[in-house]
Enzyme design. Structure first.
Site, mmCIF file in Angstrom:
data_model
loop_
_atom_site.group_PDB
_atom_site.id
_atom_site.type_symbol
_atom_site.label_atom_id
_atom_site.label_comp_id
_atom_site.label_asym_id
_atom_site.label_seq_id
_atom_site.Cartn_x
_atom_site.Cartn_y
_atom_site.Cartn_z
ATOM 1 N N TRP A 41 -47.733 60.788 -6.534
ATOM 2 C CA TRP A 41 -47.650 60.830 -7.739
ATOM 3 C C TRP A 41 -48.561 61.445 -8.502
ATOM 4 O O TRP A 41 -48.970 61.114 -9.760
ATOM 5 C CB TRP A 41 -47.749 59.106 -7.989
ATOM 6 C CG TRP A 41 -46.826 58.349 -7.319
ATOM 7 C CD1 TRP A 41 -45.431 58.583 -6.842
ATOM 8 C CD2 TRP A 41 -47.541 57.000 -6.498
ATOM 9 N NE1 TRP A 41 -45.346 57.612 -5.793
ATOM 10 C CE2 TRP A 41 -46.289 56.671 -5.634
ATOM 11 C CE3 TRP A 41 -48.436 56.431 -6.476
ATOM 12 C CZ2 TRP A 41 -46.471 55.583 -4.847
ATOM 13 C CZ3 TRP A 41 -48.663 55.337 -5.521
ATOM 14 C CH2 TRP A 41 -47.505 55.009 -4.912
ATOM 15 N N GLY A 42 -49.329 62.547 -7.996
ATOM 16 C CA GLY A 42 -50.222 63.204 -8.819
ATOM 17 C C GLY A 42 -51.640 62.544 -8.855
ATOM 18 O O GLY A 42 -52.786 63.177 -9.304
ATOM 19 N N ASP A 50 -44.273 59.097 1.015
ATOM 20 C CA ASP A 50 -44.910 58.267 -0.329
ATOM 21 C C ASP A 50 -46.204 57.627 0.018
ATOM 22 O O ASP A 50 -46.791 57.918 1.038
ATOM 23 C CB ASP A 50 -43.608 57.194 -0.304
ATOM 24 C CG ASP A 50 -43.517 56.680 -2.038
ATOM 25 O OD1 ASP A 50 -44.415 57.166 -2.771
ATOM 26 O OD2 ASP A 50 -42.498 56.218 -2.350
ATOM 27 N N ASP A 75 -43.283 57.666 -11.405
ATOM 28 C CA ASP A 75 -41.544 57.720 -11.310
ATOM 29 C C ASP A 75 -41.024 58.029 -12.519
ATOM 30 O O ASP A 75 -41.327 57.500 -13.648
ATOM 31 C CB ASP A 75 -41.139 56.369 -10.519
ATOM 32 C CG ASP A 75 -41.485 56.171 -9.195
ATOM 33 O OD1 ASP A 75 -42.025 56.988 -8.584
ATOM 34 O OD2 ASP A 75 -40.898 55.032 -8.559
#
Ligand code: GLA
Length: 411
Positions: A184-185, A150, A205
């Site tokens: 998350w791009g 993450d 998300d």
């Protein structure tokens, strides 16, 4: 002396430039399939839950259908020991991760774990920053097969550097571990990560909504339709070994059966990782019928490995095609509107060439395809004719129709 200095220089500085570091190959020839704890359970997890999920994966037929990873998301962590090695939460995962991995493996499944490139995870547990090699070693020692990595608490960290560092650490640790990148791009990973990760999140998300945005102030979560729209332009970056990841599934978490079917279908059209996010220990028959539909899963897992394309949109409907191995196509109409729609498919309007990726053409003007309705439960009714003549269909609100097209002359 001069010679020795030159040799040392070559060994230390030049040689590493020619020895290409690699990720573990062969782990993601098709998109990953499995389950993850976050969408349903967030931090409310422990080893018993993970074991029960592993049991259910087998008992409910999920393993047979191809779902193999059981992934623990955030909040499994305890503290680091005196040497800096990460330990599991001593209460929630009292037996430790190794016995859990052994249990999961004994069922024929694989175990996934979660960490973060920053100093802390999004759930405020220890991140891997400064401990990358140690963490990779620990995961390998425990028998972990998949790492979701993450991007919280990374303000001053270089993304390419951080993900490449963990890729190298995983490789060095010696156990094949699928590397699921979750930044998350933010830094357009599709442009640089095909040799770093096996998949990369393309968006923030997902949340349990078909169409909507959940605004938390400093971050937003997105519904299924919003995430779908954010995949625009990304299909050319995906392929065997490196996939766009539009986030985990919300199927079975409370949306209508039509919405769940549409969500699952679109993720298959996108050749997305199929990571379930519901409580698979207690599922309705409708949920099972969706996530266990092997012919629909086969669209996602097709060996050609080409992400589908949106060909056209009109009046709340979207028309998607996905080239499949052996000259077949998947064809889907998504009804995003709140009304049922009747539509007459004139196949001649859909003569297209996928110039961007596969170079394949539908050639409806010269090839006749048989049509199989993949969501029709009654096998006697599933074959619904050919593309020779136009076809009228009704697509319920927030639902899809999905056909597999096979050239009629094919043996
Ligand atoms: C981020 C990720 C989610 C989940 C949570 C856990 O938000 O994008 O998928 O892993 O962190 O804290």
């Amino acid at each position: 002396m001069k010679n020795k200095t030159t040799i040392a220089f070559v060994l230390l500085f030049l040689l590493p430039c020619f020895v290409k570091a690699q990720k573990w190959e062969g782990l993601a020839n098709t998109p990953a399939m499995g389950w993850n704890s976050w969408n349903k359970f967030a931090c409310n997890i422990d080893e018993n839950l993970i074991k029960e999920i592993a049991d259910a994966m087998v008992e409910q037929g999920l393993l047979d259908a191809g779902y193999q990873y059981v992934n623990i998301d955030d909040c499994w962590h305890g503290e680091r020991d005196s040497l800096g090695f990460i330990q599991a939460d001593p209460v929630r995962f009292a037996s430790g991760i190794k016995p859990l991995a052994d249990y999961v493996h004994s069922k024929g499944l694989k175990l996934g774990i979660y960490s973060d490139a920053g100093r802390a995870t999004c759930g405020c547990r220890p991140g891997s920053f400064g401990h990358e090699y140690q963490d990779a070693l620990q995961y390998a020692k425990w028998g972990v097969d998949y790492l979701k990595y993450d991007w919280c608490e990374t303000e001053d960290i270089n993304p390419i550097g951080a993900y490449t560092l963990m890729r190298d650490a995983l490789r060095k640790a010696g156990r094949p571990i699928y590397f699921s990148m979750c930044e998350w791009g933010n830094n357009k990973p599709w442009l640089w990560a095909s040799e770093v990760g096996h998949s990369w999140r393309t968006t923030g998300d997902i949340f349990n909504s078909f169409d909507g945005i959940d605004d938390h102030g400093d971050w937003k979560a997105f519904g299924v339709m919003q995430i779908l729209d954010m995949q625009e332009g990304l299909r050319k970056y995906a392929g065997p070994g490196h996939w766009n990841d539009p986030d985990m599934l919300e199927v079975g978490n409370g949306q209508t059966v039509n919405e769940d079917r549409a969500h699952f279908t679109m993720w298959c059209m996108l050749a997305a990782p199929l990571i379930l996010g519901n409580d698979i220990r207690s599922m309705s028959q409708e949920t099972k019928d969706i996530i266990l539909n092997k012919e629909v899963i086969a669209i996602d897992q097709d060996p050609l490995g080409v992400q589908g394309l949106k060909f056209a949109a009109e009046d709340g409907l979207e028309f998607w095609f996905k080239p499949l191995a052996g000259d077949d196509w998947a064809f889907c109409i998504l009804n995003r509107s709140l009304e049922d729609k009747t539509y007459t498919i004139d196949w001649q309007k859909f003569n297209l060439t996928d110039e961007e990726v596969s170079k394949r053409s539908t050639s409806f003007d010269s090839v006749e395809y048989t049509l199989k309705n993949l969501w029709e439960k009654n096998p006697k009714k599933a074959n619904v004719g050919t593309t020779k003549k136009a076809k009228s269909v009704t697509i319920p609100a927030h639902d899809v129709i999905l056909y597999r097209l096979t050239p009629k002359t094919k043996k």
